[in-house]
Enzyme design. Structure first.
Site, PDB file in Angstrom:
ATOM      1  N   ASP A 184     -15.370  43.500  33.178  1.00 32.62           N
ATOM      2  CA  ASP A 184     -14.040  43.286  32.618  1.00 32.62           C
ATOM      3  C   ASP A 184     -13.913  41.804  32.300  1.00 32.62           C
ATOM      4  O   ASP A 184     -13.870  40.972  33.209  1.00 32.62           O
ATOM      5  CB  ASP A 184     -12.959  43.697  33.613  1.00 32.62           C
ATOM      6  CG  ASP A 184     -11.563  43.693  32.999  1.00 32.62           C
ATOM      7  OD1 ASP A 184     -11.320  42.872  32.092  1.00 32.62           O
ATOM      8  OD2 ASP A 184     -10.722  44.497  33.427  1.00 32.62           O
ATOM      9  N   ARG A 245      -9.635  56.645  27.161  1.00 30.12           N
ATOM     10  CA  ARG A 245      -9.436  56.969  25.755  1.00 30.12           C
ATOM     11  C   ARG A 245     -10.726  57.513  25.169  1.00 30.12           C
ATOM     12  O   ARG A 245     -11.821  57.031  25.461  1.00 30.12           O
ATOM     13  CB  ARG A 245      -8.994  55.717  24.968  1.00 30.12           C
ATOM     14  CG  ARG A 245      -7.547  55.326  25.216  1.00 30.12           C
ATOM     15  CD  ARG A 245      -6.598  56.349  24.624  1.00 30.12           C
ATOM     16  NE  ARG A 245      -5.197  56.034  24.835  1.00 30.12           N
ATOM     17  CZ  ARG A 245      -4.477  56.495  25.845  1.00 30.12           C
ATOM     18  NH1 ARG A 245      -5.047  57.259  26.763  1.00 30.12           N
ATOM     19  NH2 ARG A 245      -3.193  56.202  25.940  1.00 30.12           N
ATOM     20  N   GLU A 274      -7.726  64.415  19.337  1.00 30.14           N
ATOM     21  CA  GLU A 274      -6.936  65.296  20.187  1.00 30.14           C
ATOM     22  C   GLU A 274      -5.760  65.863  19.404  1.00 30.14           C
ATOM     23  O   GLU A 274      -5.251  65.189  18.495  1.00 30.14           O
ATOM     24  CB  GLU A 274      -6.434  64.528  21.414  1.00 30.14           C
ATOM     25  CG  GLU A 274      -7.553  64.083  22.342  1.00 30.14           C
ATOM     26  CD  GLU A 274      -7.046  63.393  23.612  1.00 30.14           C
ATOM     27  OE1 GLU A 274      -5.814  63.267  23.761  1.00 30.14           O
ATOM     28  OE2 GLU A 274      -7.877  62.995  24.444  1.00 30.14           O
ATOM     29  N   HIS A 292      -6.688  66.116  28.768  1.00 33.84           N
ATOM     30  CA  HIS A 292      -5.895  64.898  28.905  1.00 33.84           C
ATOM     31  C   HIS A 292      -4.851  65.048  30.014  1.00 33.84           C
ATOM     32  O   HIS A 292      -3.642  64.886  29.805  1.00 33.84           O
ATOM     33  CB  HIS A 292      -5.207  64.557  27.580  1.00 33.84           C
ATOM     34  CG  HIS A 292      -4.941  63.085  27.426  1.00 33.84           C
ATOM     35  ND1 HIS A 292      -5.063  62.415  26.249  1.00 33.84           N
ATOM     36  CD2 HIS A 292      -4.557  62.134  28.319  1.00 33.84           C
ATOM     37  CE1 HIS A 292      -4.764  61.142  26.402  1.00 33.84           C
ATOM     38  NE2 HIS A 292      -4.458  60.947  27.669  1.00 33.84           N
TER      39      HIS A 292
END
Length: 539
Positions: A184, A245, A274, A292
């Site tokens: 990160d 995502r 989606e 989801h």
């Protein structure tokens, strides 16, 4: 700032919000309890949404509504805020919102635990092939030898993204006795130590991790972060979880990895397209899917609905900005204290913007004394909005930084803790090709904005309504000639504020008038003896 609220936000008598996705009813109840009108209209097409959105000050969405630039254009000039009940804002065109002065908020903490727990559940499901074993057993089979799992203890979990959700997953993984490595760019070494994770680069994570989970938003930088090339660099037998995502993973490459066995398993809660009623990955051995569900718990649905309604109401009613993704935060508690400073900042910016014009190359915002103890970001936003209001009548503190960047204007903030001549001071310095020009202001009684110096000349003035900025030679007879010229055009002088650099030198007049100064009068004033500059002003 007539007709403007905090930071240049347009105020209307009846504030209205549209909820366009299914949301816990407590959201609508919060809006109504705070005096905001709310309509709940879900399942709208883009055309249907565009047809009605212009009637609303706020739009509350989840993941179904796509808020495009075209929808925002239809929403102007009324729409002020879009609130996302959840974390991801990839269904909202955030740059377009910024350019149009619309705040975009999300609720990054409302479903963090729920999503993190779903990722952990996916880890277990992958490690022990629980969905496949369940299906086999309920089909009447008893295939103990077929489902040979692996332990999580002692394995290395690679986190791609170690923010709110990633840090919770790291904590849970430590409880399972896993080793945790994290990639990160925004993770500081100190925070990594606090979380007990190894901060590594992506290549090292791919080479070390037995399990990989993704916890990053979908941006231009993260799209396809697990590409075909990245997947090829992973350890053979890696297992991958994605509850963030869908666009983060190359789905075709993942399918190939599962089929060849390089990837031992993948658990996906999200997909590139989606709703995923069909996908090339479906039916691939080693794949586990959920629709989801990361944020789908009763607690999370309630939390994000309550949070987005409270955040939007605070902004629309009080000017408080919480969890915005395109403008600095300004708490509802800070807003009342900052409001007079932002009014002062906007007036100073408006003054220097009208006098200097469009030749601005840089803007310095300096706070001193009591002002230095405050959140400077909203003050800067108000200055920028004031400066650039002469270029655009739709500018506000949200889109002003965007417009400044677009025009190549550099912005600098300066904080001076000590007091000078005033208990509190805000100064704005603009750089132009001809040099720098600086104006300074303070608050009288901690609430009344007042100019105290303009371009190095002390002048005390209330900047409001219609005014004229006049630079002239300090000589007898000027004030009489000015009054006579104004009288010929039936323009009444309300207040007269004077200052001079030195006796007989350059002088400045800020004249408040009851009616706008038209071009003919401005021309006559410029023709007066000793007058160097005349600029009609409006506040």
């Amino acid at each position: 700032m007539a007709g403007l609220g905090l930071g240049g936000i347009q105020v209307t008598n009846a504030v209205k919000v549209l909820i366009s996705d299914k949301m816990d009813p407590r959201a609508a109840a919060i809006f109504r309890d705070r005096g905001i009108e709310v309509d709940e209209k879900t399942g709208l097409s883009p055309e249907e949404l565009s047809a009605i959105i212009g009637d609303y000050d706020g739009l509350a969405v989840r993941s179904s509504t796509r808020v495009s630039a075209a929808v925002m254009d239809a929403a102007l000039p009324r729409l002020k805020v879009i609130g996302r009940a959840g974390i991801g804002v990839d269904t909202i065109d955030v740059p377009a919102a910024s350019a149009r002065g619309i705040v975009v908020m999300n609720t990054p903490f409302g479903n963090s635990i729920t999503t993190a727990e779903h990722a952990i559940a996916m880890l277990f499901a992958l490690a022990r092939e629980i969905p496949q074993a369940d299906q086999s057993t309920q089909a009447g089979k008893w295939e103990k030898n077929r489902f040979m799992g692996v332990e999580l203890a002692g394995k290395t979990l690679g986190l791609i993204g170690c923010g709110n959700i990633g840090s919770i997953v790291a904590d849970r993984a430590h409880g399972l006795k896993m080793k945790v490595a994290a990639f990160d760019p925004f993770l500081s070494p100190e925070r990594a130590v606090e979380l007990g994770v190894d901060k590594v680069e992506l290549d090292e994570l791919l080479a070390r991790a037995d399990f990989i989970t993704l916890h990053t938003p979908l941006t231009d930088q993260t799209r396809g972060i697990l590409s075909r090339e990245a997947l090829a660099r992973t350890k053979k037998g890696v297992r991958i979880v994605n509850c963030a995502r869908g666009g983060l993973i190359d789905e075709e490459a993942l399918k190939d990895g599962l089929e060849t066995g390089h990837v031992a398993g993948a658990a996906l809660d999200v997909f590139a397209k989606e709703p995923a009623t069909e996908n090339p990955l479906f039916g691939t051995p080693g794949l586990i899917c959920t629709p989801h569900l990361g944020a789908s718990t009763n607690e999370a649905q309630v939390n994000v609905a309550i949070q987005v309604a409270e955040q939007m109401a605070d902004y629309l009613l009080l000017g408080g900005i919480t969890n915005a993704v395109n403008v600095p935060s300004l708490s509802a508690e800070e807003a009342p204290r900052l409001k007079p400073y932002m009014a002062l900042a906007e007036k100073l910016g408006r003054l220097v913007g009208q006098v200097v014009g469009s030749e601005v190359r840089s803007i310095d915002v300096e706070v001193e004394g009591a002002a230095a103890e405050l959140n400077i970001k909203p003050i800067t936003g108000a200055v920028l909005a004031g400066v650039m209001r002469c270029w655009s009548d739709t500018v506000n503190m949200v889109n002003a930084p965007y417009l400044a960047k677009e025009r190549g204007i550099t912005v600098r903030e300066i904080r001076n803790d000590g007091e000078g001549d005033y208990h509190t001071l805000v100064a704005v310095t603009v750089g132009t090709a001809g040099g720098k020009r600086r104006v300074e202001g303070t608050l009288f009684g901690n609430k009344a904005p007042r100019l105290v110096k303009i371009f190095g000349i002390p002048v005390e003035a209330d900047l409001s309504g219609q005014m004229a900025y006049i630079v002239n030679d300090d000589a007898p007879g000027f004030i009489g000639a000015l009054g006579t010229a104004m009288g010929r055009h039936d323009v009444n002088i309300a207040t007269f504020n004077l200052g001079r650099r030195e006796e007989g030198g350059e002088a400045v007049a800020l004249v408040a008038v009851d009616d706008p100064i038209n071009a003919q009068l401005a021309g006559e004033l410029r023709d007066l003896s000793g007058v160097r500059e005349v600029v009609p002003l409006s506040f």
